[in-house]
Design a protein around this motif. Sequence first.
Motif, PDB file in Angstrom:
ATOM      1  N   LYS A 129       0.831  -1.208   0.000  1.00 41.52           N
ATOM      2  CA  LYS A 129       0.000   0.000   0.000  1.00 41.52           C
ATOM      3  C   LYS A 129       0.868   1.262   0.000  1.00 41.52           C
ATOM      4  O   LYS A 129       0.542   2.276   0.624  1.00 41.52           O
ATOM      5  CB  LYS A 129      -0.983  -0.020   1.176  1.00 41.52           C
ATOM      6  CG  LYS A 129      -1.979  -1.185   1.085  1.00 41.52           C
ATOM      7  CD  LYS A 129      -2.972  -1.161   2.220  1.00 41.52           C
ATOM      8  CE  LYS A 129      -4.204  -1.998   1.959  1.00 41.52           C
ATOM      9  NZ  LYS A 129      -4.023  -3.437   2.186  1.00 41.52           N
ATOM     10  N   LEU A 130       2.002   1.176  -0.683  1.00 44.71           N
ATOM     11  CA  LEU A 130       2.932   2.297  -0.826  1.00 44.71           C
ATOM     12  C   LEU A 130       3.304   2.395  -2.304  1.00 44.71           C
ATOM     13  O   LEU A 130       3.117   1.444  -3.064  1.00 44.71           O
ATOM     14  CB  LEU A 130       4.206   2.025  -0.019  1.00 44.71           C
ATOM     15  CG  LEU A 130       4.047   1.935   1.507  1.00 44.71           C
ATOM     16  CD1 LEU A 130       5.327   1.395   2.133  1.00 44.71           C
ATOM     17  CD2 LEU A 130       3.690   3.298   2.099  1.00 44.71           C
ATOM     18  N   HIS A 131       3.863   3.542  -2.704  1.00 42.70           N
ATOM     19  CA  HIS A 131       4.358   3.650  -4.067  1.00 42.70           C
ATOM     20  C   HIS A 131       5.698   2.920  -4.156  1.00 42.70           C
ATOM     21  O   HIS A 131       6.493   2.954  -3.218  1.00 42.70           O
ATOM     22  CB  HIS A 131       4.514   5.122  -4.456  1.00 42.70           C
ATOM     23  CG  HIS A 131       3.208   5.864  -4.418  1.00 42.70           C
ATOM     24  ND1 HIS A 131       2.074   5.372  -5.024  1.00 42.70           N
ATOM     25  CD2 HIS A 131       2.855   7.033  -3.821  1.00 42.70           C
ATOM     26  CE1 HIS A 131       1.076   6.215  -4.813  1.00 42.70           C
ATOM     27  NE2 HIS A 131       1.515   7.228  -4.090  1.00 42.70           N
ATOM     28  N   LEU A 132       5.896   2.268  -5.287  1.00 43.61           N
ATOM     29  CA  LEU A 132       7.132   1.501  -5.483  1.00 43.61           C
ATOM     30  C   LEU A 132       7.900   2.079  -6.667  1.00 43.61           C
ATOM     31  O   LEU A 132       7.380   2.154  -7.781  1.00 43.61           O
ATOM     32  CB  LEU A 132       6.792   0.028  -5.752  1.00 43.61           C
ATOM     33  CG  LEU A 132       7.939  -0.867  -6.232  1.00 43.61           C
ATOM     34  CD1 LEU A 132       9.034  -0.972  -5.185  1.00 43.61           C
ATOM     35  CD2 LEU A 132       7.422  -2.262  -6.586  1.00 43.61           C
ATOM     36  N   GLY A 133       9.151   2.484  -6.407  1.00 46.62           N
ATOM     37  CA  GLY A 133      10.027   2.943  -7.480  1.00 46.62           C
ATOM     38  C   GLY A 133      11.024   1.851  -7.804  1.00 46.62           C
ATOM     39  O   GLY A 133      11.529   1.180  -6.906  1.00 46.62           O
ATOM     40  N   MET A 134      11.286   1.649  -9.088  1.00 42.54           N
ATOM     41  CA  MET A 134      12.294   0.668  -9.489  1.00 42.54           C
ATOM     42  C   MET A 134      13.292   1.349 -10.417  1.00 42.54           C
ATOM     43  O   MET A 134      12.920   2.082 -11.338  1.00 42.54           O
ATOM     44  CB  MET A 134      11.648  -0.524 -10.182  1.00 42.54           C
ATOM     45  CG  MET A 134      10.787  -1.344  -9.230  1.00 42.54           C
ATOM     46  SD  MET A 134      10.452  -2.995  -9.820  1.00 42.54           S
ATOM     47  CE  MET A 134       9.120  -2.672 -10.946  1.00 42.54           C
ATOM     48  N   ALA A 137      17.117  -1.752  -8.152  1.00 37.10           N
ATOM     49  CA  ALA A 137      17.053  -1.075  -6.848  1.00 37.10           C
ATOM     50  C   ALA A 137      15.624  -0.619  -6.635  1.00 37.10           C
ATOM     51  O   ALA A 137      15.040   0.044  -7.489  1.00 37.10           O
ATOM     52  CB  ALA A 137      18.006   0.112  -6.831  1.00 37.10           C
ATOM     53  N   LYS A 138      15.037  -1.021  -5.490  1.00 36.49           N
ATOM     54  CA  LYS A 138      13.640  -0.667  -5.228  1.00 36.49           C
ATOM     55  C   LYS A 138      13.558   0.339  -4.091  1.00 36.49           C
ATOM     56  O   LYS A 138      14.365   0.316  -3.168  1.00 36.49           O
ATOM     57  CB  LYS A 138      12.852  -1.921  -4.836  1.00 36.49           C
ATOM     58  CG  LYS A 138      12.734  -2.922  -5.985  1.00 36.49           C
ATOM     59  CD  LYS A 138      11.896  -4.120  -5.565  1.00 36.49           C
ATOM     60  CE  LYS A 138      11.710  -5.066  -6.746  1.00 36.49           C
ATOM     61  NZ  LYS A 138      10.951  -6.265  -6.372  1.00 36.49           N
ATOM     62  N   ILE A 139      12.560   1.206  -4.177  1.00 35.10           N
ATOM     63  CA  ILE A 139      12.306   2.133  -3.088  1.00 35.10           C
ATOM     64  C   ILE A 139      10.794   2.200  -2.863  1.00 35.10           C
ATOM     65  O   ILE A 139      10.028   2.287  -3.823  1.00 35.10           O
ATOM     66  CB  ILE A 139      12.892   3.536  -3.389  1.00 35.10           C
ATOM     67  CG1 ILE A 139      12.742   4.448  -2.155  1.00 35.10           C
ATOM     68  CG2 ILE A 139      12.255   4.191  -4.598  1.00 35.10           C
ATOM     69  CD1 ILE A 139      13.499   5.765  -2.290  1.00 35.10           C
ATOM     70  N   TRP A 140      10.394   2.074  -1.602  1.00 34.64           N
ATOM     71  CA  TRP A 140       8.972   2.201  -1.275  1.00 34.64           C
ATOM     72  C   TRP A 140       8.746   3.605  -0.719  1.00 34.64           C
ATOM     73  O   TRP A 140       9.438   4.021   0.220  1.00 34.64           O
ATOM     74  CB  TRP A 140       8.553   1.136  -0.263  1.00 34.64           C
ATOM     75  CG  TRP A 140       8.314  -0.190  -0.917  1.00 34.64           C
ATOM     76  CD1 TRP A 140       7.142  -0.655  -1.410  1.00 34.64           C
ATOM     77  CD2 TRP A 140       9.274  -1.227  -1.162  1.00 34.64           C
ATOM     78  NE1 TRP A 140       7.305  -1.912  -1.954  1.00 34.64           N
ATOM     79  CE2 TRP A 140       8.604  -2.283  -1.816  1.00 34.64           C
ATOM     80  CE3 TRP A 140      10.650  -1.365  -0.911  1.00 34.64           C
ATOM     81  CZ2 TRP A 140       9.254  -3.462  -2.201  1.00 34.64           C
ATOM     82  CZ3 TRP A 140      11.290  -2.525  -1.297  1.00 34.64           C
ATOM     83  CH2 TRP A 140      10.600  -3.561  -1.938  1.00 34.64           C
ATOM     84  N   VAL A 141       7.815   4.325  -1.309  1.00 34.23           N
ATOM     85  CA  VAL A 141       7.591   5.714  -0.924  1.00 34.23           C
ATOM     86  C   VAL A 141       6.208   5.862  -0.276  1.00 34.23           C
ATOM     87  O   VAL A 141       5.195   5.498  -0.871  1.00 34.23           O
ATOM     88  CB  VAL A 141       7.679   6.650  -2.150  1.00 34.23           C
ATOM     89  CG1 VAL A 141       7.526   8.106  -1.727  1.00 34.23           C
ATOM     90  CG2 VAL A 141       8.991   6.438  -2.893  1.00 34.23           C
ATOM     91  N   ASP A 142       6.195   6.398   0.943  1.00 39.60           N
ATOM     92  CA  ASP A 142       4.932   6.699   1.620  1.00 39.60           C
ATOM     93  C   ASP A 142       4.363   7.963   0.978  1.00 39.60           C
ATOM     94  O   ASP A 142       5.012   9.004   0.967  1.00 39.60           O
ATOM     95  CB  ASP A 142       5.213   6.927   3.112  1.00 39.60           C
ATOM     96  CG  ASP A 142       3.937   7.187   3.918  1.00 39.60           C
ATOM     97  OD1 ASP A 142       2.955   7.710   3.345  1.00 39.60           O
ATOM     98  OD2 ASP A 142       3.933   6.883   5.120  1.00 39.60           O
TER      99      ASP A 142
END
Lengths: 295, 379
Positions: free
Chosen positions: B111-116, B137-142
């Motif tokens: 339930k967060l945005h996912l950047g790849m 590389a993944k980043i989860w953004v609130d």
Amino acid sequence: MSIFVDENTKVVYQGLTGSTGRYYGLLNREYGTQVVAGTNPRKAGSDVDGIPIYATVAEAVEKTGATASCIFVPAPFVRDAVMEAAEGGIDFIVVITEGVPAHDEAWFYNKLKRDYPGVRLLGPNCPGLISPGKANIGITAGHIAKPGGPVGIVSRSGTLTYQALYELKQKDIGCTTCVGIGGDPVPGTSFIDCLEAFEADPDTRAVMMIGEIGGSAEEEAAAWIKANMTKPVVSYVAGVTAPPGKKMGHAGAIVSGGKGTAKAKMEALRDAGVRVGQNPTEAGELMAEVVAGLD
Amino acid sequence: MDLFEYQGKQFFAAYGMPVSPGEVAFTVEDAVAAAERLGPPVMVKAQVHTGGRGKAGGVKFAATVDDVRTHAENILGLDIRGHVVKRLWIEKASDIAEEYYASFTLDRSAKLHLGMLSAEGGVEIEAVAEENPDAIAKIWVDPVVGLTEEAAAAWVDAANLNPAARDGAVDIVRKLYQAYVEGDADLVEINPLILTPDNRVHVLDAKVTLDANAVFRHPDYEEYDATQSRDEREQAAHAKGLQYVGLDGTVGVIANGAGLAMSTVDVVNQVGGNAANFLDIGGGANAEVMAGALEVINNDPKVSSIFINIFGGITRGEVVANGIIEALSQVDIDSPIVIRLDGTNAEQGREMLAPHLSDRLMLEPTMLDAARRAVALAG
């Protein structure tokens, strides 16, 4: 018992003065739900068939002691309505409205989690929930559900939920609570939240779970069931024949990149010991067998 | 709503991301004229709502204007995964040193945005995820916090891009996140994001899917609605405001509710048939909506029987029955119709339908029985 709501739950309707809100708000009251207030800043001081209208949710909570809110306002206003409910002191927010942008849903889901961790959100784009004989919050036809138990229902689809309630009633099987979690990408309440509550509810002795294609909520629920659930679960998953890349009505019902297929979901559920019906009728029959086997 | 590459690039450019100059062309002559204005070398790129364009021969390098003519002739009309190419994007060619991948989408589980972000761009990211997941590389953004500059920089560092690309990449991923959020996108993807020999980071392709629910915030998105790829049946249903998805079978399906419509398509399949469509008429089931739905299905030449599956909740059975009877008086239907009507006041509804029943209009008590009958009639 029931989960989340019962005959004592006092509910404020945000959007009660609109045509849809009024229609279902009055039906819900007729069913027995404690519909104690509506909100509309431009119509404060008036009433809808005797139900007082307040300017804000905070005022409605102060005057009536409401603890739940049911939101019918149009999609562009849902984000503000959800935050107004939480800020106003509501701890159970049901959003019936469909067509809410996914970015709004993701935002208010996380905002509530961060600033109002005690608040439960159900929906958006859901039929609401019914604890038959006690309270009906949302758009479910109350008379298709038989009060009592022993079955709890949780579903992503509105009409399939009604279908399940109806088939159980035809078989003279009652329902503790039936929760429609909705078909959107970011549902406020998940399958797991409901399974957990049903597991803890002594009157619920079996659970019907209705899923559909898209996302991985059913797989996550299956893993939770395998690890934690002692009560029998019967399931049905819609969309076996859905083509990839096409949204099947609901914003969240889409098979993309080979993920979210009904087949994978059914396999995960079977692997967790869940009895899976091939169609809604078969799922109803499986549940009847389960209920007959309860001592 | 899926955007064409060129629409996606214009969308990105509005958020300050570097894209190449180019022009849309619908004919070979358009393409040649565009290439002359841009000055070769250029790329000739098929504009379709599907991946795999390169492999299908839909993306070509043209060193000269003559090459542009040849490629445009070959690509226009080409069938790429069922999408016929009707428009081209003629773009100034870029020199490429390295190819990367960058995207944002919603992670429904978290339930967060996912950047790849990956140093292995230019190929299908699914293949990278399968073969070498560590390369992404993944980043989860609130969404409440957003993508801060520090988080973006740490994410770019984790992707191990060429150090020369670092600052440019940080700038682009931050703008990409802004476009994703402010533009109400379901997906923004740059593949490849390139590093040029003179160390500029540049957007070479754009895949953008916008959330149709957010059009109220973006009135300009209506132009994208007009360029969605729909078959004739889907276009007709869309014009009537119906939730319709075209399928390949012979049994036309009408149901109320998305879940029930999906389930109806499944049941038709289970009893040995194939549905021609998914069609959800929503809760009301009034005569106008029902007539519109029947019309759309009747215009599908593959349809040989129709299965109307209605569960009455708040909407009562007699209202549904009345809707069906009125609709049938408004439109002439070529195929036999099988109805299953259940739920609230279903018996009253069935009684109302009784005098209208014939070998062209049948009633079955259950979903399975109705499906079997409709499939048998479809032959």
